[in-house]
Design an enzyme around this catalytic site. Structure first.
Site, mmCIF file in Angstrom:
data_model
loop_
_atom_site.group_PDB
_atom_site.id
_atom_site.type_symbol
_atom_site.label_atom_id
_atom_site.label_comp_id
_atom_site.label_asym_id
_atom_site.label_seq_id
_atom_site.Cartn_x
_atom_site.Cartn_y
_atom_site.Cartn_z
ATOM 1 N N GLY A 80 -7.852 -15.862 9.509
ATOM 2 C CA GLY A 80 -7.107 -16.465 8.408
ATOM 3 C C GLY A 80 -7.486 -15.963 7.024
ATOM 4 O O GLY A 80 -7.394 -16.713 6.052
ATOM 5 N N GLN A 102 -7.052 -4.138 -0.222
ATOM 6 C CA GLN A 102 -6.227 -3.482 -1.247
ATOM 7 C C GLN A 102 -4.733 -3.775 -1.101
ATOM 8 O O GLN A 102 -3.990 -3.653 -2.062
ATOM 9 C CB GLN A 102 -6.456 -1.969 -1.208
ATOM 10 C CG GLN A 102 -7.871 -1.590 -1.604
ATOM 11 C CD GLN A 102 -8.075 -0.084 -1.662
ATOM 12 O OE1 GLN A 102 -7.141 0.713 -1.558
ATOM 13 N NE2 GLN A 102 -9.313 0.335 -1.820
ATOM 14 N N GLU A 121 -2.981 -6.087 1.968
ATOM 15 C CA GLU A 121 -2.479 -7.331 2.565
ATOM 16 C C GLU A 121 -2.684 -8.544 1.667
ATOM 17 O O GLU A 121 -1.764 -9.326 1.457
ATOM 18 C CB GLU A 121 -3.170 -7.583 3.904
ATOM 19 C CG GLU A 121 -2.856 -6.527 4.938
ATOM 20 C CD GLU A 121 -3.461 -6.840 6.289
ATOM 21 O OE1 GLU A 121 -3.392 -7.993 6.730
ATOM 22 O OE2 GLU A 121 -4.018 -5.927 6.910
ATOM 23 N N HIS A 127 2.325 -6.751 8.097
ATOM 24 C CA HIS A 127 1.904 -5.770 9.109
ATOM 25 C C HIS A 127 0.994 -4.737 8.449
ATOM 26 O O HIS A 127 1.331 -4.225 7.378
ATOM 27 C CB HIS A 127 3.128 -5.094 9.730
ATOM 28 C CG HIS A 127 2.745 -4.135 10.817
ATOM 29 N ND1 HIS A 127 2.376 -4.568 12.074
ATOM 30 C CD2 HIS A 127 2.606 -2.790 10.807
ATOM 31 C CE1 HIS A 127 2.046 -3.505 12.800
ATOM 32 N NE2 HIS A 127 2.180 -2.416 12.058
ATOM 33 N N ASN A 134 6.543 -11.564 7.644
ATOM 34 C CA ASN A 134 5.349 -11.153 8.394
ATOM 35 C C ASN A 134 4.613 -10.100 7.584
ATOM 36 O O ASN A 134 5.224 -9.327 6.845
ATOM 37 C CB ASN A 134 5.792 -10.561 9.736
ATOM 38 C CG ASN A 134 4.630 -10.089 10.583
ATOM 39 O OD1 ASN A 134 3.626 -10.799 10.751
ATOM 40 N ND2 ASN A 134 4.738 -8.886 11.136
HETATM 41 C C1 GRF Z 1 -4.094 -8.802 9.577
HETATM 42 O O1 GRF Z 1 -4.546 -7.498 9.669
HETATM 43 C C2 GRF Z 1 -2.598 -8.810 9.614
HETATM 44 O O2 GRF Z 1 -2.003 -7.696 9.020
HETATM 45 C C3 GRF Z 1 -2.342 -8.782 11.066
HETATM 46 O O3 GRF Z 1 -3.353 -9.600 11.628
HETATM 47 C C4 GRF Z 1 -4.476 -9.631 10.779
HETATM 48 C C5 GRF Z 1 -4.775 -11.065 10.443
HETATM 49 O O4 GRF Z 1 -6.000 -11.266 9.842
HETATM 50 N N1 GRF Z 1 -0.982 -9.101 11.369
HETATM 51 P P1 GRF Z 1 -6.383 -12.701 9.260
HETATM 52 O O5 GRF Z 1 -6.330 -13.728 10.383
HETATM 53 O O6 GRF Z 1 -5.429 -13.047 8.147
HETATM 54 O O7 GRF Z 1 -7.788 -12.537 8.746
#
Ligand code: GRF
Length: 208
Positions: free
Chosen positions: A12, A179, A181, A110, A108
């Site tokens: 998370g 950087q 997400e 990715h 979503n």
């Molecule tokens: C992230 O790398 C996201 O892009 C992928 O799953 C991972 C989730 O990480 N879909 P977190 O649970 O938010 O730390």
């Protein structure tokens, strides 16, 4: 006020980025009303509870068939009446009925520049392993709307991240998260919450 429900399966950190952005005013006109996980041990559920947010676990394992899970899942989601669903590392394939009912209201994140390294089988570290084994110099992350396909919906935001010499999948994953997400997902929610995003002809358009 946009009511956001976040679906998670793991640590998370993307959820954390969203909650921090709401608290710091980088996301306006939105609140996270609930977090749903398929995994009762997901640390994301603890993060939600710490913020006083409804943390719900509903797992396919609790049901006799996938159809039963899909039905119960849809009922549970509808009870929460989200305006926007955010998939932040959610590893369960969404029921098609849910995707249809919430068309253009599910996003979503990715961890690659779609259409590279996406689709079936590309999740978690596998995405970064594939990027390194292809030898790309640049990778990144993509926020897209969710349609019936895997990573095929309209692209909303993308951010590039450099691959460095000596990268391992783990190092690259971390850099893409930091950087790209954790920047893109709050930004996407803020844009949607402030009425800046429309979807037409399979393309997402951002108003100036
Ligand atoms: C992230 O790398 C996201 O892009 C992928 O799953 C991972 C989730 O990480 N879909 P977190 O649970 O938010 O730390």
């Amino acid at each position: 006020m946009l009511k956001v429900v976040v679906f998670v399966s793991g640590g998370g950190t993307n959820l954390k980025a969203i909650l921090d952005a709401v608290e710091e005013g980088r996301i306006t006109n939105a609140c996270v009303s609930a977090v749903i996980s398929n995994n009762k041990n997901a640390y994301a559920l603890e993060r939600a509870k710490k913020h006083g947010i409804d943390a719900i676990c509903i797992s396919p394992k609790e049901f006799e068939s996938r159809e039963e899970f899909n039905r119960a899942f849809l009922v549970r989601v509808k009870e929460l009446a989200p305006d926007l669903i955010v998939l932040a590392g959610f590893l369960v394939v969404l029921p098609e009925t849910l995707i249809r009912e919430y068309q253009n209201r599910i996003i979503n994140i990715h961890p690659s520049l779609i259409p590279s390294f996406c689709g079936k089988g590309y999740y978690g570290l596998k995405v970064h392993e594939a990027a390194l084994s292809r030898g790309v110099k640049v990778t990144g992350a993509t926020v897209h709307f969710v349609d019936e396909g895997t990573d095929t919906g309209p692209i909303l935001l993308q951010k590039a991240v450099k691959v460095e010499d000596g990268d391992t999948p783990e190092l690259l994953q971390r850099r893409v998260m930091e950087q790209a997400e954790w920047v893109l997902l709050p930004q996407a929610i803020d844009l949607i919450a402030n009425g800046k995003v429309s979807v037409a002809d399979g393309h997402a358009v951002i108003a100036e």
